[in-house]
Design an enzyme around this catalytic site. Structure first.
Site, PDB file in Angstrom:
ATOM      1  CD  GLN A 165      -2.973  -0.984   2.879  1.00  0.00           C
ATOM      2  OE1 GLN A 165      -1.657  -0.493   3.396  1.00  0.00           O
ATOM      3  NE2 GLN A 165      -3.875  -1.443   2.553  1.00  0.00           N
ATOM      4  CE1 TYR A 202      -4.840  11.245  -2.513  1.00  0.00           C
ATOM      5  CE2 TYR A 202      -4.941  12.318  -0.222  1.00  0.00           C
ATOM      6  CZ  TYR A 202      -4.757  12.349  -1.691  1.00  0.00           C
ATOM      7  OH  TYR A 202      -5.083  14.084  -1.911  1.00  0.00           O
ATOM      8  CB  VAL A 225     -12.389  18.489  -5.067  1.00  0.00           C
ATOM      9  CG1 VAL A 225     -13.732  18.868  -6.290  1.00  0.00           C
ATOM     10  CG2 VAL A 225     -12.022  19.433  -4.751  1.00  0.00           C
ATOM     11  NE  ARG A 226     -20.699  18.621  -4.495  1.00  0.00           N
ATOM     12  CZ  ARG A 226     -20.393  19.770  -5.044  1.00  0.00           C
ATOM     13  NH1 ARG A 226     -19.903  20.063  -3.177  1.00  0.00           N
ATOM     14  NH2 ARG A 226     -20.457  20.768  -5.582  1.00  0.00           N
ATOM     15  CB  THR A 227     -13.682  14.284  -8.108  1.00  0.00           C
ATOM     16  OG1 THR A 227     -12.710  13.364  -6.223  1.00  0.00           O
ATOM     17  CG2 THR A 227     -13.142  15.403  -8.239  1.00  0.00           C
TER      18      THR A 227
END
Length: 231
Positions: A104, A156, A187-189
Protein backbone atom coordinates in the site's frame (compact mmCIF):
# COMPACT_ATOMS: atom_id res chain seq x y z
CA UNK A 1 2.95 25.22 -33.85
CA UNK A 2 3.74 28.79 -32.85
CA UNK A 3 5.93 29.14 -29.79
CA UNK A 4 3.79 32.05 -28.66
CA UNK A 5 0.99 29.54 -28.10
CA UNK A 6 0.71 28.47 -24.47
CA UNK A 7 1.05 24.71 -23.99
CA UNK A 8 -0.03 22.75 -20.92
CA UNK A 9 0.15 19.12 -19.86
CA UNK A 10 -2.27 17.91 -17.18
CA UNK A 11 -1.79 14.38 -15.84
CA UNK A 12 -4.80 12.38 -14.72
CA UNK A 13 -6.92 14.63 -16.92
CA UNK A 14 -9.44 12.11 -18.21
CA UNK A 15 -11.85 12.85 -15.33
CA UNK A 16 -12.45 14.80 -12.15
CA UNK A 17 -10.31 17.78 -11.21
CA UNK A 18 -7.76 17.07 -13.92
CA UNK A 19 -10.38 17.15 -16.65
CA UNK A 20 -11.83 20.41 -15.33
CA UNK A 21 -8.37 21.99 -15.11
CA UNK A 22 -7.68 21.00 -18.70
CA UNK A 23 -11.07 22.31 -19.83
CA UNK A 24 -10.55 25.66 -18.14
CA UNK A 25 -7.02 26.03 -19.49
CA UNK A 26 -8.29 25.31 -22.99
CA UNK A 27 -10.90 28.04 -22.51
CA UNK A 28 -8.07 30.41 -21.59
CA UNK A 29 -6.40 29.69 -24.92
CA UNK A 30 -3.94 27.00 -23.93
CA UNK A 31 -3.33 23.98 -26.10
CA UNK A 32 -3.76 21.22 -23.55
CA UNK A 33 -2.38 17.71 -23.53
CA UNK A 34 -4.68 15.32 -21.69
CA UNK A 35 -2.35 12.99 -19.80
CA UNK A 36 -3.95 9.66 -18.90
CA UNK A 37 -2.98 5.99 -18.72
CA UNK A 38 -6.39 4.84 -20.04
CA UNK A 39 -6.28 5.61 -23.76
CA UNK A 40 -10.01 5.33 -24.38
CA UNK A 41 -10.90 7.59 -21.46
CA UNK A 42 -8.15 10.05 -22.36
CA UNK A 43 -9.21 10.34 -25.99
CA UNK A 44 -12.85 10.75 -24.98
CA UNK A 45 -11.90 13.54 -22.57
CA UNK A 46 -9.91 15.34 -25.27
CA UNK A 47 -12.83 15.11 -27.66
CA UNK A 48 -15.17 16.58 -25.03
CA UNK A 49 -12.90 19.57 -24.54
CA UNK A 50 -12.50 20.19 -28.25
CA UNK A 51 -9.82 20.99 -30.80
CA UNK A 52 -7.49 22.65 -28.28
CA UNK A 53 -7.05 19.34 -26.44
CA UNK A 54 -5.01 16.29 -27.41
CA UNK A 55 -4.55 12.96 -25.64
CA UNK A 56 -1.09 11.97 -24.38
CA UNK A 57 -0.69 8.48 -22.99
CA UNK A 58 1.18 8.52 -19.68
CA UNK A 59 1.20 6.33 -16.59
CA UNK A 60 2.96 8.34 -13.89
CA UNK A 61 3.74 5.18 -11.91
CA UNK A 62 5.80 3.80 -14.81
CA UNK A 63 9.15 5.47 -15.61
CA UNK A 64 9.21 4.01 -19.13
CA UNK A 65 5.73 5.38 -19.87
CA UNK A 66 6.84 8.81 -18.63
CA UNK A 67 9.87 8.81 -20.93
CA UNK A 68 7.76 7.68 -23.88
CA UNK A 69 5.27 10.48 -23.19
CA UNK A 70 8.04 13.08 -23.13
CA UNK A 71 9.27 11.80 -26.48
CA UNK A 72 5.77 11.99 -27.94
CA UNK A 73 5.20 15.52 -26.64
CA UNK A 74 8.45 16.68 -28.22
CA UNK A 75 7.12 15.46 -31.58
CA UNK A 76 3.95 17.53 -31.18
CA UNK A 77 5.31 20.84 -29.89
CA UNK A 78 8.61 22.67 -29.43
CA UNK A 79 7.99 23.74 -25.82
CA UNK A 80 5.85 23.30 -22.72
CA UNK A 81 4.69 26.18 -20.53
CA UNK A 82 2.77 24.42 -17.76
CA UNK A 83 2.95 20.99 -16.17
CA UNK A 84 0.10 20.13 -13.81
CA UNK A 85 0.93 17.01 -11.81
CA UNK A 86 -2.64 16.05 -10.96
CA UNK A 87 -2.70 12.24 -11.21
CA UNK A 88 -3.08 10.61 -7.80
CA UNK A 89 -4.54 7.60 -6.03
CA UNK A 90 -5.88 6.36 -2.71
CA UNK A 91 -5.40 2.60 -2.41
CA UNK A 92 -8.04 0.32 -0.99
CA UNK A 93 -7.75 -0.21 2.74
CA UNK A 94 -5.81 2.98 3.44
CA UNK A 95 -7.51 3.64 6.76
CA UNK A 96 -5.12 2.73 9.59
CA UNK A 97 -1.43 3.59 9.73
CA UNK A 98 -0.68 0.67 12.08
CA UNK A 99 -2.11 -1.76 9.53
CA UNK A 100 -0.49 -0.23 6.43
CA UNK A 101 1.29 -2.77 4.25
CA UNK A 102 4.50 -2.21 2.29
CA UNK A 103 2.53 -2.70 -0.91
CA UNK A 104 0.00 0.00 0.00
CA UNK A 105 2.77 2.41 0.96
CA UNK A 106 4.96 1.81 -2.07
CA UNK A 107 2.08 1.90 -4.56
CA UNK A 108 0.76 5.18 -3.18
CA UNK A 109 4.13 6.91 -2.95
CA UNK A 110 5.11 5.73 -6.44
CA UNK A 111 2.10 7.44 -8.02
CA UNK A 112 1.59 10.44 -5.74
CA UNK A 113 5.16 11.56 -4.98
CA UNK A 114 7.75 9.76 -7.09
CA UNK A 115 5.56 10.03 -10.20
CA UNK A 116 5.38 13.84 -10.17
CA UNK A 117 9.14 14.02 -9.60
CA UNK A 118 9.89 11.74 -12.55
CA UNK A 119 7.40 13.61 -14.74
CA UNK A 120 9.05 16.93 -13.82
CA UNK A 121 12.47 15.49 -14.65
CA UNK A 122 11.32 14.11 -17.99
CA UNK A 123 9.54 17.27 -19.14
CA UNK A 124 12.00 19.78 -17.70
CA UNK A 125 13.85 20.21 -21.03
CA UNK A 126 10.59 21.14 -22.77
CA UNK A 127 9.56 23.45 -19.93
CA UNK A 128 12.96 25.17 -20.04
CA UNK A 129 12.10 26.36 -23.55
CA UNK A 130 9.20 28.40 -22.18
CA UNK A 131 9.64 32.05 -21.25
CA UNK A 132 7.69 31.41 -18.02
CA UNK A 133 7.71 27.70 -17.11
CA UNK A 134 5.40 26.53 -14.34
CA UNK A 135 4.92 23.27 -12.44
CA UNK A 136 1.78 22.88 -10.36
CA UNK A 137 1.67 19.88 -8.04
CA UNK A 138 -1.83 19.00 -6.87
CA UNK A 139 -1.44 18.21 -3.19
CA UNK A 140 -3.81 18.08 -0.20
CA UNK A 141 -4.22 19.71 3.18
CA UNK A 142 -3.96 16.13 4.43
CA UNK A 143 -0.27 16.42 3.71
CA UNK A 144 0.24 19.41 5.99
CA UNK A 145 2.41 18.87 9.07
CA UNK A 146 1.82 22.12 10.96
CA UNK A 147 -1.43 21.10 12.67
CA UNK A 148 -0.99 17.35 13.05
CA UNK A 149 -2.78 14.41 11.42
CA UNK A 150 -6.37 13.29 11.85
CA UNK A 151 -5.77 9.64 10.77
CA UNK A 152 -7.76 9.96 7.51
CA UNK A 153 -6.18 7.90 4.68
CA UNK A 154 -2.76 8.05 6.33
CA UNK A 155 -0.69 6.71 3.45
CA UNK A 156 -2.33 9.13 1.01
CA UNK A 157 -1.60 11.98 3.42
CA UNK A 158 2.03 10.90 3.79
CA UNK A 159 2.35 10.82 0.01
CA UNK A 160 1.13 14.41 -0.20
CA UNK A 161 3.60 15.45 2.50
CA UNK A 162 6.28 13.88 0.32
CA UNK A 163 4.91 15.66 -2.75
CA UNK A 164 5.22 18.96 -0.91
CA UNK A 165 8.85 18.08 -0.25
CA UNK A 166 9.31 17.38 -3.96
CA UNK A 167 7.80 20.80 -4.71
CA UNK A 168 10.20 22.58 -2.38
CA UNK A 169 13.23 20.79 -3.81
CA UNK A 170 12.20 21.40 -7.43
CA UNK A 171 11.65 25.08 -6.71
CA UNK A 172 15.18 25.31 -5.32
CA UNK A 173 16.66 23.41 -8.27
CA UNK A 174 14.74 25.38 -10.91
CA UNK A 175 15.04 29.07 -9.97
CA UNK A 176 13.63 30.28 -13.30
CA UNK A 177 10.53 28.11 -12.89
CA UNK A 178 7.43 28.73 -10.77
CA UNK A 179 6.96 25.48 -8.85
CA UNK A 180 4.15 25.25 -6.31
CA UNK A 181 1.88 22.82 -4.49
CA UNK A 182 -1.84 23.48 -4.28
CA UNK A 183 -4.69 22.03 -2.23
CA UNK A 184 -7.96 21.97 -4.19
CA UNK A 185 -10.02 21.27 -1.07
CA UNK A 186 -12.55 18.47 -0.58
CA UNK A 187 -14.00 18.05 -4.06
CA UNK A 188 -16.92 16.02 -5.36
CA UNK A 189 -15.03 13.51 -7.52
CA UNK A 190 -14.70 9.72 -7.56
CA UNK A 191 -11.97 10.15 -4.93
CA UNK A 192 -13.66 12.85 -2.86
CA UNK A 193 -17.13 11.35 -2.89
CA UNK A 194 -20.61 12.81 -3.23
CA UNK A 195 -20.59 14.47 0.21
CA UNK A 196 -17.57 16.67 -0.52
CA UNK A 197 -18.05 20.38 0.01
CA UNK A 198 -16.66 21.67 -3.30
CA UNK A 199 -17.59 21.27 -6.93
CA UNK A 200 -14.94 20.28 -9.46
CA UNK A 201 -15.07 23.84 -10.80
CA UNK A 202 -14.21 25.19 -7.36
CA UNK A 203 -11.49 22.57 -6.89
CA UNK A 204 -9.91 23.43 -10.23
CA UNK A 205 -9.93 27.19 -9.70
CA UNK A 206 -6.74 27.52 -7.68
CA UNK A 207 -4.86 25.10 -9.92
CA UNK A 208 -5.80 26.97 -13.08
CA UNK A 209 -4.92 30.28 -11.43
CA UNK A 210 -1.44 29.01 -10.50
CA UNK A 211 -0.96 27.67 -14.01
CA UNK A 212 -1.88 30.89 -15.77
CA UNK A 213 -1.90 34.05 -13.68
CA UNK A 214 0.43 34.66 -10.70
CA UNK A 215 3.82 36.39 -11.03
CA UNK A 216 6.65 34.06 -11.97
CA UNK A 217 8.44 34.77 -8.69
CA UNK A 218 5.66 33.06 -6.71
CA UNK A 219 7.43 29.74 -6.25
CA UNK A 220 8.23 27.13 -3.64
CA UNK A 221 4.90 27.66 -1.89
CA UNK A 222 1.84 25.69 -0.78
CA UNK A 223 -1.46 27.37 -1.66
CA UNK A 224 -5.20 27.00 -1.28
CA UNK A 225 -7.84 29.39 -2.61
CA UNK A 226 -5.06 31.49 -4.16
CA UNK A 227 -3.43 32.09 -0.76
CA UNK A 228 -0.21 30.69 0.71
CA UNK A 229 -0.82 28.18 3.52
CA UNK A 230 1.59 26.49 5.95
CA UNK A 231 3.44 23.33 4.95
Amino acid sequence: MAKSEKIALVTGANKGIGFEVARQLAQKGFRVFIGARNEKAGRTAAQKIGPRAKFLKIDVSDPLSICDAATELAKATDHLDVLVNNAGIIVEGDDAILKTTPEQFETTLRTNALGPLLVAQAFQPMLAKSSAPRIVNVSSSGGQLHDGADSWSPVYCISKTALNGVTSQLAAALPKFAVNSVCPGWVRTDMGGANATRSVEEGADGIVWLAAEPPQNLTGKFLQDRKVIPW
